[in-house]
Enzyme design. Structure first.
Site, PDB file in Angstrom:
ATOM      1  N   ARG A  52      13.717  -0.245   1.828  1.00 17.86           N
ATOM      2  CA  ARG A  52      12.760   0.851   1.823  1.00 17.86           C
ATOM      3  C   ARG A  52      11.934   0.969   3.096  1.00 17.86           C
ATOM      4  O   ARG A  52      11.812   2.046   3.679  1.00 17.86           O
ATOM      5  CB  ARG A  52      11.744   0.704   0.672  1.00 17.86           C
ATOM      6  CG  ARG A  52      12.199   1.200  -0.644  1.00 17.86           C
ATOM      7  CD  ARG A  52      11.616   0.335  -1.731  1.00 17.86           C
ATOM      8  NE  ARG A  52      12.223  -0.974  -1.642  1.00 17.86           N
ATOM      9  CZ  ARG A  52      13.394  -1.271  -2.199  1.00 17.86           C
ATOM     10  NH1 ARG A  52      14.016  -0.386  -2.916  1.00 17.86           N
ATOM     11  NH2 ARG A  52      13.951  -2.463  -2.042  1.00 17.86           N
ATOM     12  N   THR A  53      11.319  -0.141   3.484  1.00 17.59           N
ATOM     13  CA  THR A  53      10.336  -0.050   4.568  1.00 17.59           C
ATOM     14  C   THR A  53      11.026   0.359   5.866  1.00 17.59           C
ATOM     15  O   THR A  53      10.587   1.274   6.565  1.00 17.59           O
ATOM     16  CB  THR A  53       9.599  -1.394   4.729  1.00 17.59           C
ATOM     17  OG1 THR A  53       9.183  -1.825   3.446  1.00 17.59           O
ATOM     18  CG2 THR A  53       8.400  -1.245   5.638  1.00 17.59           C
ATOM     19  N   LYS A  82      17.883 -17.117  20.529  1.00 11.02           N
ATOM     20  CA  LYS A  82      18.022 -17.973  21.723  1.00 11.02           C
ATOM     21  C   LYS A  82      16.705 -18.656  22.059  1.00 11.02           C
ATOM     22  O   LYS A  82      16.577 -19.293  23.094  1.00 11.02           O
ATOM     23  CB  LYS A  82      18.486 -17.113  22.916  1.00 11.02           C
ATOM     24  CG  LYS A  82      19.864 -16.533  22.733  1.00 11.02           C
ATOM     25  CD  LYS A  82      20.314 -15.760  23.962  1.00 11.02           C
ATOM     26  CE  LYS A  82      20.157 -14.270  23.775  1.00 11.02           C
ATOM     27  NZ  LYS A  82      20.593 -13.478  24.912  1.00 11.02           N
ATOM     28  N   ARG A 103       8.615  -6.437  10.941  1.00 11.87           N
ATOM     29  CA  ARG A 103       8.550  -7.269   9.719  1.00 11.87           C
ATOM     30  C   ARG A 103       8.961  -8.678  10.119  1.00 11.87           C
ATOM     31  O   ARG A 103      10.007  -8.869  10.749  1.00 11.87           O
ATOM     32  CB  ARG A 103       9.477  -6.745   8.630  1.00 11.87           C
ATOM     33  CG  ARG A 103       9.622  -7.744   7.485  1.00 11.87           C
ATOM     34  CD  ARG A 103      10.355  -7.174   6.305  1.00 11.87           C
ATOM     35  NE  ARG A 103       9.546  -6.201   5.604  1.00 11.87           N
ATOM     36  CZ  ARG A 103       9.893  -5.655   4.436  1.00 11.87           C
ATOM     37  NH1 ARG A 103      11.024  -6.000   3.856  1.00 11.87           N
ATOM     38  NH2 ARG A 103       9.116  -4.767   3.854  1.00 11.87           N
ATOM     39  N   HIS A 131       1.216  -6.483   3.522  1.00 12.02           N
ATOM     40  CA  HIS A 131       2.193  -5.395   3.671  1.00 12.02           C
ATOM     41  C   HIS A 131       1.369  -4.106   3.572  1.00 12.02           C
ATOM     42  O   HIS A 131       1.436  -3.377   2.584  1.00 12.02           O
ATOM     43  CB  HIS A 131       3.232  -5.497   2.557  1.00 12.02           C
ATOM     44  CG  HIS A 131       4.450  -4.653   2.757  1.00 12.02           C
ATOM     45  ND1 HIS A 131       4.530  -3.644   3.689  1.00 12.02           N
ATOM     46  CD2 HIS A 131       5.664  -4.679   2.128  1.00 12.02           C
ATOM     47  CE1 HIS A 131       5.720  -3.084   3.621  1.00 12.02           C
ATOM     48  NE2 HIS A 131       6.426  -3.690   2.691  1.00 12.02           N
TER      49      HIS A 131
HETATM   50  N1   CP Z   1       8.757  -2.585  -0.825  1.00  8.74           N
HETATM   51  C1   CP Z   1       9.448  -3.106   0.210  1.00  8.74           C
HETATM   52  O1   CP Z   1       8.871  -3.665   1.162  1.00  8.74           O
HETATM   53  O2   CP Z   1      10.791  -2.967   0.113  1.00  8.74           O
HETATM   54  P1   CP Z   1      11.849  -3.434   1.198  1.00  8.74           P
HETATM   55  O3   CP Z   1      11.785  -4.956   1.252  1.00  8.74           O
HETATM   56  O4   CP Z   1      13.165  -2.933   0.730  1.00  8.74           O
HETATM   57  O5   CP Z   1      11.444  -2.875   2.536  1.00  8.74           O
END
Ligand code: CP
Length: 304
Positions: A52-53, A82, A103, A131
């Site tokens: 999603r993100t 590396k 991320r 998040h």
């Molecule tokens: N909600 C969420 O962060 O989903 P993903 O891990 O699929 O990005």
């Protein structure tokens, strides 16, 4: 000043409302924004898995007329393999991209990246810490459905220790008045004391529940989360508290069920068609919130 998105803690009630209004405008008039960031390049660096993100951020860039560069599975396919540090990666990427979405498993990853970056950093999940963009879309979904956030009663379920969306959500809920939060989880996944102390400081009532029966029947939001098995050693077993048709039948017709997804059994598919099950709609709102965040990052909120 650079408009990074690092933590839910950076938001005020006013800045949240501005973002929500912008997201609603984008949702109602997407074509108006289709060239807003033309010429801008956004790098997406995901050192952890995502559906999603990452894809909603990348779609958001494309829907705004920008372009995306990316490394497929950054932890194994970028030069971190590396031995390059995240900071060095950012020092290099800022020469190519106008914003960087990251991320990473390190709770300090976003702030570390921002400390060396001259382009906006957008935190797409920093370890077990935060998040923020997920919590922004969660709050947006609550406001969209309920009309307001003041007075909301929210039950948080699942993994309250490692669930980073929970940590960001709590910070945003604390900006509003008369909020009540109820926590239901297995004992190994109860909300850490630091967050309980934070809520107390903000005069938010936090109630620890031992079963679904302890959650008020007229709860506004049930927000479930997956046990984040990848973040700890050992096996603490499966989720005990599953929202299914029978459980949901005990709650109000106005109770909404949210989940950041992916789900791994804590919400049964037998409620997917219930109008209160909003987790897929919630994921859809991620696009508009992230379009809004990108517009803000590039100071392009106002489109002529
Ligand atoms: N909600 C969420 O962060 O989903 P993903 O891990 O699929 O990005």
């Amino acid at each position: 000043m650079l408009r990074h998105v690092l933590s839910a803690g950076q938001y005020t009630r006013q800045s949240l409302e501005e973002l929500f209004d912008l997201a609603s405008n984008i949702k109602a008039n997407p074509e108006k924004y289709s060239k807003s960031i033309e010429g801008k390049i956004v790098a997406t660096m995901f050192y952890e898995p995502s559906t999603r993100t990452r894809l909603s951020f990348e779609t958001a860039v494309l829907r705004l007329g920008g372009q995306v560069i990316s490394t497929e599975n950054a932890s194994s396919n970028s030069s971190v393999k590396k031995g390059e540090t995240l900071k060095d990666t950012v020092r290099v990427l800022q020469n190519y991209a106008d914003a960087i979405v990251i991320r990473h498993s390190d709770v300090n990853s976003a702030t570390d990246a921002a400390s060396v970056s001259r382009v906006p950093i957008l935190n797409a999940g920093s370890g077990k810490g935060e998040h923020p963009t997920q919590a922004l879309l969660d709050m947006y979904t609550i406001r969209e459905k309920r009309g307001k956030i003041d007075g909301v009663k929210v039950a948080i379920l699942g993994d309250l220790v490692y669930g980073r969306t929970i940590h960001s959500l709590i910070k945003l809920l604390a900006l509003y008045n008369d909020v009540e939060i109820y926590g239901l989880s297995k004992k190994d996944f109860m909300l850490p004391q630091e967050y309980i102390d934070f809520l107390k400081e903000k005069n938010i009532n936090y109630t620890i529940c031992n079963s679904f029966n302890d959650i008020p029947k007229d709860i506004d939001v049930m927000y479930h989360t997956r046990i984040q098995q990848e973040r700890f050693e050992g096996d603490f077993g499966k989720e005990e508290y599953i929202i299914n048709k029978e459980v949901l039948s005990n709650f109000s017709e106005n109770t909404i069920v949210l989940h950041p997804l992916p789900r791994t059994g804590e919400i049964s598919e037998d409620i997917d068609d219930d109008p209160r099950a909003l987790y897929f709609e919630q994921a859809g709102n991620g696009l508009y919130i992230r379009m809004g965040l990108l517009l803000q990052a590039f100071n392009k909120e106002v489109v002529e």
